[in-house]
Design a protein around this motif. Structure first.
Motif, PDB file in Angstrom:
ATOM      1  N   TYR A 290       0.828  -1.202   0.000  1.00 30.39           N
ATOM      2  CA  TYR A 290       0.000   0.000   0.000  1.00 30.39           C
ATOM      3  C   TYR A 290       0.866   1.259   0.000  1.00 30.39           C
ATOM      4  O   TYR A 290       0.635   2.196  -0.765  1.00 30.39           O
TER       5      TYR A 290
ATOM      6  N   TYR B  92       3.076   1.512  -3.373  1.00 31.42           N
ATOM      7  CA  TYR B  92       2.246   1.794  -4.544  1.00 31.42           C
ATOM      8  C   TYR B  92       1.605   3.184  -4.454  1.00 31.42           C
ATOM      9  O   TYR B  92       1.415   3.856  -5.476  1.00 31.42           O
ATOM     10  N   SER B  93       1.262   3.615  -3.237  1.00 33.69           N
ATOM     11  CA  SER B  93       0.722   4.967  -3.083  1.00 33.69           C
ATOM     12  C   SER B  93       1.775   6.014  -3.428  1.00 33.69           C
ATOM     13  O   SER B  93       1.471   7.031  -4.071  1.00 33.69           O
TER      14      SER B  93
ATOM     15  N   LEU C 228       2.018   6.152  -7.191  1.00 37.42           N
ATOM     16  CA  LEU C 228       0.939   6.958  -7.758  1.00 37.42           C
ATOM     17  C   LEU C 228       1.217   8.448  -7.575  1.00 37.42           C
ATOM     18  O   LEU C 228       0.966   9.260  -8.477  1.00 37.42           O
TER      19      LEU C 228
ATOM     20  N   CYS D 120      -5.813  10.307 -12.041  1.00 40.96           N
ATOM     21  CA  CYS D 120      -5.570   9.421 -10.891  1.00 40.96           C
ATOM     22  C   CYS D 120      -6.859   9.216 -10.096  1.00 40.96           C
ATOM     23  O   CYS D 120      -7.171   8.087  -9.690  1.00 40.96           O
TER      24      CYS D 120
ATOM     25  N   LEU E 232      -8.844   5.613  -9.399  1.00 38.00           N
ATOM     26  CA  LEU E 232      -9.195   5.137  -8.063  1.00 38.00           C
ATOM     27  C   LEU E 232     -10.706   4.954  -7.925  1.00 38.00           C
ATOM     28  O   LEU E 232     -11.168   4.011  -7.283  1.00 38.00           O
TER      29      LEU E 232
ATOM     30  N   LEU F  97      -6.646   0.602  -5.374  1.00 35.72           N
ATOM     31  CA  LEU F  97      -5.207   0.733  -5.611  1.00 35.72           C
ATOM     32  C   LEU F  97      -4.735  -0.255  -6.662  1.00 35.72           C
ATOM     33  O   LEU F  97      -3.887   0.071  -7.508  1.00 35.72           O
ATOM     34  N   SER F  98      -5.293  -1.466  -6.648  1.00 38.16           N
ATOM     35  CA  SER F  98      -4.907  -2.471  -7.636  1.00 38.16           C
ATOM     36  C   SER F  98      -5.288  -2.041  -9.041  1.00 38.16           C
ATOM     37  O   SER F  98      -4.514  -2.238  -9.990  1.00 38.16           O
TER      38      SER F  98
ATOM     39  N   SER G 149      -5.580   1.042 -10.166  1.00 40.38           N
ATOM     40  CA  SER G 149      -4.689   2.134 -10.580  1.00 40.38           C
ATOM     41  C   SER G 149      -3.313   1.604 -10.956  1.00 40.38           C
ATOM     42  O   SER G 149      -2.746   1.977 -11.993  1.00 40.38           O
ATOM     43  N   ILE G 150      -2.762   0.732 -10.110  1.00 39.95           N
ATOM     44  CA  ILE G 150      -1.432   0.186 -10.389  1.00 39.95           C
ATOM     45  C   ILE G 150      -1.470  -0.710 -11.623  1.00 39.95           C
ATOM     46  O   ILE G 150      -0.532  -0.695 -12.439  1.00 39.95           O
TER      47      ILE G 150
END
Length: 544
Positions: free
Chosen positions: A83, A86-87, A90, A132, A136, A196-197, A199-200
């Motif tokens: 988390y 990856y944050s 982003l 972004c 999300l 988050l998944s 977006s990544i």
């Protein structure tokens, strides 16, 4: 130790390529930090695999200390690590890097003040922030489904549920507040993993396109360039001298036409201008070639020529190993997977490939698999860099920037690190494609009941037998890595990666043919057009 090694590598790498004249502290720090975060995220993959494997014995039983609470604590710790990283990725991709890039784009205009530069950079960065937020929002589709509960269009509801399936309550008499409460609980139970998944995974999809463009070509160009080497500086200088003499003769012939005072025709004037520009370029080449021919570094590199050939052969063998493993893995998915709507997930290993067999064996002796994954990631970075240097950074048919050692502009440096960051993100799925069982379960085994016959009396006995964990294993017997959850939260991304792997193999074969047909590179390739850091064919993004 690994963190410091990554920072040192990123610092050396960025300093190697950045321009000496236009070096900027903020862009340098941004490039180093963004590339380091991507490498640290990749370094978490073997740790994740080691932890889930270390909780079980080789006979398939859990260790005494690995009860449900400890197992959950370990999984949550790794998940929170992902988390955080990856944050930060982003933040770098959608906020920090765009802001710094547009700030320096405005700085090129001498008339603008610093306040105006910051305002303009914020204005353009706001567009990335909106993208972004949309990613999300789409990833956390439960929020949108608040309004879908009110509609009776079943097909629309099913379309939205395809992204993040929910256990929708069947109670038709539930109030709107109960539905909203359920949605927030459902989102909280997943800890925002879906948002988050998504977006990544979207960034990883872009990284896949970058890997197809640059890494696939670099995997063939880098080793063959090392094997073939460069042309002789003395021979190139001799050719250049002959070209200078030829151009000077053309210039003298054109100028001879105006000796009697007659003006030159427009056609001859254009030709004279072209020949004079060509002469200036050839004289610049002459200076570069003379410097390189007399340089001690050139003589030192000449002595290392056999070592370069050995490295080239090693790199081409590694490339063939990757290509064969990737081909067998994709072929296994094509023949034995559960289909496109499952993301081509495989139940068990039907076609083994070299890396899928090697990594689980090395994983039992930590950190051998860590070393191999580090080598794989660094290999992808070097081959990607070779592809970027050969191809350049383009916007469709317009070249934006060239990547040259010690001569790369701050904006081009940010583009370079952004591309490498996305490619490093994609390496996690690339490693999964090469070794699916290793990335999902490591070296875990689980127990299955097996009938065993003793002697001639055929007495059957049921005994537990250990079996390697795969996608068909019970959830309570095998712990899935957190990396796999991020990679396969959405089946359509997995399907896109599958087809992207075939494209990767195709581009590699095309690049291999092109690299074999091309001759030796010039010893001054990349510096023979001008002496400045900024090339005439490097327009601003605004002009595009």
């Amino acid at each position: 130790v690994l963190f410091q090694a990554i920072l040192a590598f990123c610092w050396i790498y960025v300093r190697k390529y950045q321009s000496q004249r236009e070096s900027e502290v903020v862009s340098t720090i941004t490039a180093i930090f963004s590339l380091a975060i991507a490498l640290i995220t990749s370094a978490l993959l073997p740790v994740d695999i080691f932890l889930v494997s270390y909780m079980k014995n080789q006979n398939g039983t859990f260790k005494d200390w690995a009860n449900a609470n400890v197992s959950r604590q370990i999984e949550d710790t790794v998940l929170y690590g992902y988390y955080t990283l990856y944050s930060v990725i982003l933040f770098c991709v959608f906020f920090w890097i765009p802001f710094v890039y547009f700030y320096y784009e405005e700085k090129d205009d001498d008339d603008t003040s610093k306040c105006t530069q910051i305002k303009t950079a914020f204005k353009y960065t706001l567009g990335f922030a909106v993208i972004c937020a949309l990613l999300l929002l789409v990833g956390s589709f439960p929020f949108i489904q608040i309004f879908i509960f009110k509609t009776t269009k079943k097909n629309y509801f099913l379309f939205c549920s395809a992204f993040v399936p929910l256990n929708v309550p069947n109670n038709k008499n539930s109030t709107e507040w109960e539905k909203v409460k359920f949605l927030f609980e459902e989102l909280g139970s997943s800890h925002g993993l879906a948002a988050l998944s998504f977006s990544i995974s979207s960034l990883t999809l872009i990284g896949m396109l970058a890997a197809i463009t640059y890494t696939a070509y670099g995997m063939s160009a880098l080793p063959l360039n090392l094997i073939k080497g460069t042309r002789s500086a003395a021979y190139e200088r001799l050719e250049n001298t002959e070209d200078i003499e030829e151009v000077e003769q053309h210039i003298q012939t054109i100028k001879a036409k105006s000796k009697d005072g007659r003006p030159l025709p427009a056609r001859d004037k254009r030709a004279l201008k072209q020949f004079e520009e060509r002469l200036r370029t050839l004289r610049k080449r002459e200076r570069h070639l003379e410097f390189i021919e007399n340089s001690w570094w050139t003589k030192f590199c000449g002595a290392l020529r056999p070592l370069k050939i050995i490295w080239g052969i090693f790199f081409i063998l590694v490339a063939l190993l990757f290509v064969i493993s990737l081909f067998l893995s994709n072929l296994d998915k094509a023949l034995h997977s559960a289909g496109i709507d499952s993301g081509f997930i495989i139940f068990g290993a039907n076609l083994s490939n070299p890396l899928n067999m090697l990594l689980p064996i090395l994983q039992t002796v930590f950190p051998l698999d860590y070393i191999l994954i580090t080598i794989i990631i660094m290999y992808f970075i070097f081959t990607s860099m070779a592809g970027i240097r050969n191809i350049g950074i383009w916007f469709f048919w317009v070249r934006l920037y060239k990547i040259r050692r010690g001569r790369t502009r701050p904006q081009a440096l940010l583009f370079l690190c952004m591309i490498l960051l996305l490619i490093v993100l994609h390496t996690s799925y690339m490693i999964y494609s090469l070794a699916p069982q290793y990335v999902m379960y490591g070296s875990q085994n689980y127990l299955i009941e097996s009938n065993i016959t003793y002697g001639d009396h055929r007495n059957n006995s049921t005994l537990p037998v250990p079996k390697r964990c795969d996608a068909d294993a019970p959830e309570d017997q095998c712990t899935v890595t957190r990396t796999y959850l991020f990679l396969h939260k959405f089946w359509f991304f997995s399907a896109a990666y599958y087809f992207g792997n075939w494209a990767f193999l195709g581009v590699f074969l095309i690049g291999l043919i092109v690299s074999c047909c091309k001759g030796k590179k010039s010893v001054i390739e990349g510096v023979d057009e001008d002496d400045s850091d900024i090339s005439d064919d490097e327009p601003s993004v605004y002009s595009v």
